[in-house]
Design a protein around this motif. Structure first.
Motif, short mmCIF file in Angstrom:
data_model
loop_
_atom_site.label_atom_id
_atom_site.label_comp_id
_atom_site.label_asym_id
_atom_site.label_seq_id
_atom_site.Cartn_x
_atom_site.Cartn_y
_atom_site.Cartn_z
N HIS A 70 -7.81 -21.95 103.31
CA HIS A 70 -8.23 -20.63 103.75
C HIS A 70 -8.80 -20.78 105.16
O HIS A 70 -9.67 -21.61 105.40
N ASN A 99 0.18 -16.53 103.18
CA ASN A 99 -0.17 -15.12 103.03
C ASN A 99 -1.21 -14.77 104.07
O ASN A 99 -2.08 -15.58 104.38
N THR A 100 -1.11 -13.56 104.59
CA THR A 100 -2.09 -13.08 105.56
C THR A 100 -2.94 -12.00 104.91
O THR A 100 -2.52 -11.36 103.95
N SER A 101 -4.13 -11.82 105.44
CA SER A 101 -5.00 -10.76 104.96
C SER A 101 -6.00 -10.40 106.06
O SER A 101 -6.06 -11.06 107.09
N THR A 102 -6.76 -9.38 105.79
CA THR A 102 -7.84 -8.97 106.68
C THR A 102 -9.13 -9.07 105.90
O THR A 102 -9.23 -8.57 104.78
N ASN A 124 -13.53 -6.36 111.21
CA ASN A 124 -12.41 -7.00 110.51
C ASN A 124 -11.98 -8.26 111.25
O ASN A 124 -12.08 -8.33 112.47
N SER A 126 -8.79 -11.44 111.03
CA SER A 126 -7.54 -11.91 110.40
C SER A 126 -7.79 -13.19 109.63
O SER A 126 -8.54 -14.06 110.07
N HIS A 129 -4.05 -17.59 104.24
CA HIS A 129 -4.20 -18.33 103.00
C HIS A 129 -2.90 -19.12 102.80
O HIS A 129 -1.84 -18.53 102.65
#
Length: 166
Positions: A70, A99-102, A124, A126, A129
């Motif tokens: 992460h 995988n991307t997330s915010t 926020n 970026s 994972h």
């Protein structure tokens, strides 16, 4: 050379006066699960790169089938580099999925004067994972023969085949 024209990639200067900074920003730690898991590794820019890579290699060599890296913000490139090096050094034994997330982060704004209270600001960031998994379909485990199996083999009794003596 001294001009600030927009076509040179610089922003034109504003004639408005900038407000003086009246808060000190304290960045809080990003949210993490309450229970720490060996399989989840949080990549930071403060920890030595080689130490993080070595930790991942030790986990994979200990028999763990998958680990999760992460990383967020500035450490995204570091996480990608670690994942790619692990896969490259494994000679095809490892694969990865990204995988991307915010992630929502909270900052505390501490006033420089005592007249105001502490306020909070949400922002926020970026996050990435990376799941690194072992490609082997099964583990090769050599079973230890039980005592009854060793006795049956010594007597010449095999399952499914009869031993014919001549």
């Amino acid at each position: 050379m001294g001009s600030n024209h927009p076509e040179h990639g610089t922003k034109p200067r504003s004639t408005k006066h900038h407000k003086q900074q009246i808060h000190r920003v304290v960045r809080k730690q990003p949210p993490r699960p309450a229970v720490s898991d060996r399989h989840n590794i949080y990549i930071t820019s403060k920890t030595d790169f080689k130490a993080q890579q070595r930790r991942c290699e030790e986990l994979i060599n200990s028999g763990v089938h998958e680990i999760f890296l992460h990383c967020m913000g500035f450490s995204v490139t570091r996480g990608l580099n670690i994942a790619l090096r692990l896969v490259q050094n494994s000679e095809g034994a490892l694969s990865y999925a990204i995988n991307t997330s915010t992630v929502q982060l909270v900052d505390e704004l501490h006033p420089l004067c005592d007249a105001e209270d502490i306020t909070f600001r949400q922002r926020n960031n970026s996050a990435l994972h990376i799941k690194i998994s072992n490609n082997s379909l099964f583990d090769i485990v050599v079973p230890q023969p039980s005592q009854s199996q060793t006795q049956a083999q010594s007597l010449g009794q095999f399952r499914g085949k009869a031993k014919v003596r001549q």
